[in-house]
Scaffold this motif. Structure first.
Motif, PDB file in Angstrom:
ATOM      1  N   GLN A  28       0.834  -1.204   0.000  1.00 17.48           N
ATOM      2  CA  GLN A  28       0.000   0.000   0.000  1.00 17.48           C
ATOM      3  C   GLN A  28       0.872   1.258   0.000  1.00 17.48           C
ATOM      4  OE1 GLN A  28      -3.620   0.154  -0.227  1.00 17.48           O
ATOM      5  NE2 GLN A  28      -2.790   2.109  -0.909  1.00 17.48           N
ATOM      6  N   GLU A  29       1.933   1.248   0.788  1.00 21.27           N
ATOM      7  CA  GLU A  29       2.855   2.393   0.815  1.00 21.27           C
ATOM      8  C   GLU A  29       3.469   2.615  -0.568  1.00 21.27           C
ATOM      9  OE1 GLU A  29       6.318   3.043   3.592  1.00 21.27           O
ATOM     10  OE2 GLU A  29       4.860   2.268   5.039  1.00 21.27           O
ATOM     11  N   GLY A  30       3.852   1.524  -1.217  1.00 12.18           N
ATOM     12  CA  GLY A  30       4.441   1.614  -2.558  1.00 12.18           C
ATOM     13  C   GLY A  30       3.450   2.160  -3.567  1.00 12.18           C
ATOM     14  N   ALA A  31       2.228   1.663  -3.500  1.00  6.49           N
ATOM     15  CA  ALA A  31       1.181   2.123  -4.425  1.00  6.49           C
ATOM     16  C   ALA A  31       0.933   3.620  -4.238  1.00  6.49           C
ATOM     17  CB  ALA A  31      -0.107   1.331  -4.193  1.00  6.49           C
ATOM     18  N   ASP A  32       0.838   4.051  -2.989  1.00  6.19           N
ATOM     19  CA  ASP A  32       0.622   5.472  -2.701  1.00  6.19           C
ATOM     20  C   ASP A  32       1.802   6.310  -3.180  1.00  6.19           C
ATOM     21  OD1 ASP A  32      -1.767   4.745  -1.515  1.00  6.19           O
ATOM     22  OD2 ASP A  32      -1.020   4.923   0.538  1.00  6.19           O
ATOM     23  N   TYR A  33       3.003   5.850  -2.900  1.00  9.37           N
ATOM     24  CA  TYR A  33       4.223   6.596  -3.242  1.00  9.37           C
ATOM     25  C   TYR A  33       4.354   6.789  -4.757  1.00  9.37           C
ATOM     26  CZ  TYR A  33       9.076   8.136  -3.242  1.00  9.37           C
ATOM     27  OH  TYR A  33      10.222   8.861  -3.423  1.00  9.37           O
ATOM     28  N   PHE A  34       4.113   5.718  -5.519  1.00 11.69           N
ATOM     29  CA  PHE A  34       4.294   5.783  -6.979  1.00 11.69           C
ATOM     30  C   PHE A  34       3.022   6.181  -7.731  1.00 11.69           C
ATOM     31  CE2 PHE A  34       7.740   2.810  -5.755  1.00 11.69           C
ATOM     32  CZ  PHE A  34       8.804   3.588  -6.172  1.00 11.69           C
ATOM     33  N   ILE A  36       0.259   4.333  -8.164  1.00 20.23           N
ATOM     34  CA  ILE A  36      -0.156   3.185  -8.983  1.00 20.23           C
ATOM     35  C   ILE A  36      -1.176   2.359  -8.216  1.00 20.23           C
ATOM     36  CG2 ILE A  36       2.026   3.039 -10.271  1.00 20.23           C
ATOM     37  CD1 ILE A  36       2.897   0.815  -8.274  1.00 20.23           C
ATOM     38  N   GLU A  37      -1.764   1.379  -8.890  1.00 19.87           N
ATOM     39  CA  GLU A  37      -2.686   0.466  -8.216  1.00 19.87           C
ATOM     40  C   GLU A  37      -1.891  -0.479  -7.336  1.00 19.87           C
ATOM     41  OE1 GLU A  37      -5.764  -1.476 -10.524  1.00 19.87           O
ATOM     42  OE2 GLU A  37      -5.440  -0.004 -12.124  1.00 19.87           O
ATOM     43  N   ILE A  38      -2.475  -0.885  -6.215  1.00 13.77           N
ATOM     44  CA  ILE A  38      -1.775  -1.784  -5.295  1.00 13.77           C
ATOM     45  C   ILE A  38      -1.396  -3.091  -6.000  1.00 13.77           C
ATOM     46  CG2 ILE A  38      -3.850  -2.808  -4.270  1.00 13.77           C
ATOM     47  CD1 ILE A  38      -2.258  -2.696  -1.557  1.00 13.77           C
ATOM     48  N   GLY A  39      -2.198  -3.531  -6.950  1.00 17.25           N
ATOM     49  CA  GLY A  39      -1.904  -4.766  -7.685  1.00 17.25           C
ATOM     50  C   GLY A  39      -0.635  -4.697  -8.513  1.00 17.25           C
ATOM     51  N   GLN A  40      -0.159  -3.485  -8.816  1.00 15.53           N
ATOM     52  CA  GLN A  40       1.073  -3.324  -9.600  1.00 15.53           C
ATOM     53  C   GLN A  40       2.319  -3.486  -8.751  1.00 15.53           C
ATOM     54  OE1 GLN A  40      -0.406   0.486 -11.663  1.00 15.53           O
ATOM     55  NE2 GLN A  40       1.169  -0.293 -13.043  1.00 15.53           N
ATOM     56  N   GLY A 112      -1.828 -12.697 -11.680  1.00 18.90           N
ATOM     57  CA  GLY A 112      -2.509 -11.407 -11.546  1.00 18.90           C
ATOM     58  C   GLY A 112      -1.628 -10.229 -11.931  1.00 18.90           C
ATOM     59  N   LEU A 113      -0.312 -10.411 -11.901  1.00 19.83           N
ATOM     60  CA  LEU A 113       0.605  -9.330 -12.285  1.00 19.83           C
ATOM     61  C   LEU A 113       0.495  -9.000 -13.773  1.00 19.83           C
ATOM     62  CD1 LEU A 113       3.637 -10.482 -10.148  1.00 19.83           C
ATOM     63  CD2 LEU A 113       2.357  -8.358  -9.842  1.00 19.83           C
ATOM     64  N   HIS A 114       0.062  -9.960 -14.564  1.00 20.18           N
ATOM     65  CA  HIS A 114      -0.032  -9.758 -16.013  1.00 20.18           C
ATOM     66  C   HIS A 114      -1.195  -8.840 -16.426  1.00 20.18           C
ATOM     67  CE1 HIS A 114       3.242 -12.301 -17.325  1.00 20.18           C
ATOM     68  NE2 HIS A 114       2.904 -13.154 -16.376  1.00 20.18           N
ATOM     69  N   ARG A 115      -1.991  -8.389 -15.454  1.00 20.39           N
ATOM     70  CA  ARG A 115      -3.066  -7.414 -15.758  1.00 20.39           C
ATOM     71  C   ARG A 115      -2.483  -6.058 -16.087  1.00 20.39           C
ATOM     72  NH1 ARG A 115      -5.857  -7.200 -10.169  1.00 20.39           N
ATOM     73  NH2 ARG A 115      -3.718  -7.636  -9.616  1.00 20.39           N
ATOM     74  N   PHE A 116      -1.230  -5.828 -15.722  1.00 22.86           N
ATOM     75  CA  PHE A 116      -0.642  -4.491 -15.801  1.00 22.86           C
ATOM     76  C   PHE A 116       0.503  -4.437 -16.806  1.00 22.86           C
ATOM     77  CE2 PHE A 116      -2.179  -5.251 -11.464  1.00 22.86           C
ATOM     78  CZ  PHE A 116      -3.120  -4.241 -11.369  1.00 22.86           C
ATOM     79  N   PRO A 117       0.670  -3.277 -17.473  1.00 23.06           N
ATOM     80  CA  PRO A 117       1.797  -3.146 -18.404  1.00 23.06           C
ATOM     81  C   PRO A 117       3.131  -3.143 -17.664  1.00 23.06           C
ATOM     82  CG  PRO A 117       0.548  -1.077 -18.293  1.00 23.06           C
ATOM     83  CD  PRO A 117      -0.191  -2.086 -17.456  1.00 23.06           C
ATOM     84  N   TYR A 118       3.154  -2.566 -16.452  1.00 24.17           N
ATOM     85  CA  TYR A 118       4.381  -2.506 -15.652  1.00 24.17           C
ATOM     86  C   TYR A 118       4.073  -2.874 -14.216  1.00 24.17           C
ATOM     87  CZ  TYR A 118       6.429  -0.034 -19.560  1.00 24.17           C
ATOM     88  OH  TYR A 118       6.877   0.281 -20.810  1.00 24.17           O
ATOM     89  N   ILE A 119       5.044  -3.523 -13.571  1.00 20.13           N
ATOM     90  CA  ILE A 119       4.940  -3.817 -12.148  1.00 20.13           C
ATOM     91  C   ILE A 119       6.173  -3.237 -11.453  1.00 20.13           C
ATOM     92  CG2 ILE A 119       3.446  -5.814 -12.441  1.00 20.13           C
ATOM     93  CD1 ILE A 119       5.934  -7.605 -12.100  1.00 20.13           C
ATOM     94  N   TYR A 120       6.079  -3.094 -10.145  1.00 22.04           N
ATOM     95  CA  TYR A 120       7.105  -2.423  -9.352  1.00 22.04           C
ATOM     96  C   TYR A 120       7.543  -3.345  -8.223  1.00 22.04           C
ATOM     97  CZ  TYR A 120       5.350   1.806 -11.644  1.00 22.04           C
ATOM     98  OH  TYR A 120       4.976   2.743 -12.574  1.00 22.04           O
ATOM     99  N   GLY A 121       8.845  -3.597  -8.115  1.00 26.07           N
ATOM    100  CA  GLY A 121       9.333  -4.482  -7.059  1.00 26.07           C
ATOM    101  C   GLY A 121      10.769  -4.182  -6.689  1.00 26.07           C
ATOM    102  N   GLY A 122      11.324  -5.060  -5.875  1.00 22.05           N
ATOM    103  CA  GLY A 122      12.649  -4.854  -5.318  1.00 22.05           C
ATOM    104  C   GLY A 122      13.779  -4.988  -6.321  1.00 22.05           C
ATOM    105  N   THR A 123      14.893  -4.337  -5.972  1.00 21.95           N
ATOM    106  CA  THR A 123      16.124  -4.401  -6.781  1.00 21.95           C
ATOM    107  C   THR A 123      17.239  -5.090  -6.016  1.00 21.95           C
ATOM    108  OG1 THR A 123      17.010  -2.353  -5.892  1.00 21.95           O
ATOM    109  CG2 THR A 123      15.621  -2.166  -7.853  1.00 21.95           C
ATOM    110  N   GLY A 124      17.024  -5.327  -4.722  1.00 23.98           N
ATOM    111  CA  GLY A 124      18.077  -5.837  -3.866  1.00 23.98           C
ATOM    112  C   GLY A 124      18.776  -4.726  -3.101  1.00 23.98           C
TER     113      GLY A 124
END
Length: 148
Positions: A28-34, A36-40, A112-124
């Motif tokens: 939720q924090e990531g979705a708010d920050y960027f 985007i939808e929480i699903g992304q 479910g991630l395939h609903r979106f053109p882009y997803i957002y996640g960790g880089t390490g």
């Protein structure tokens, strides 16, 4: 991050590394920050099983993980979330920063991630986020099963 960038560039993957000044603690924090939808948002969890470690790449709106479903999917007897020190030992990253791309680990991916053109996640790396197409995440990981 060097290894991640090397993989992305060698495979000619379209991506963006987004830097942020504060640590993101939840989907939720990531979705708010960027904005985007929480699903992304795509948190990567590390699982410990009787057959070794797996990465689990979920959509931020997936909900609670049902370990019985995972046991059946992967034909396992035992499965649990890896402890923070186990996850760090396997990935080289602290919990919360685990990269979306872990080619050395078998992965389970949420369709479910395939609903979106882009997803957002960790880089390490703390305070950076990888923006990438879900198809690329699937291509770069050793996906052995899907949820949904």
């Amino acid at each position: 991050m060097e290894q991640l960038l090397s993989i992305l560039n060698n495979q000619q993957i379209e991506y963006e590394i987004l830097k942020h000044s504060k640590k993101i603690h939840s989907a939720q924090e990531g979705a708010d920050y960027f904005g985007i939808e929480i699903g992304q948002t795509a948190p990567t969890l590390i699982l410990k099983t009787d057959k070794g470690y797996y990465s689990l790449i979920l959509s931020g709106d997936y909900g609670r993980v049902d370990f019985e479903v995972l046991k059946e999917l992967l034909k396992l007897d035992e499965i649990r979330l890896a402890k923070p020190q186990e996850a760090e030992q396997v990935t080289g990253c602290k919990i919360g920063d685990v990269s979306l791309i872990n080619p050395g680990l078998p992965a389970i991916m949420d369709r479910g991630l395939h609903r979106f053109p882009y997803i957002y996640g960790g880089t390490g790396v703390p305070q950076t986020t990888l923006k990438i197409q879900p198809q690329a995440v699937e291509k770069l990981n050793h996906v052995v099963g899907f949820l949904r």
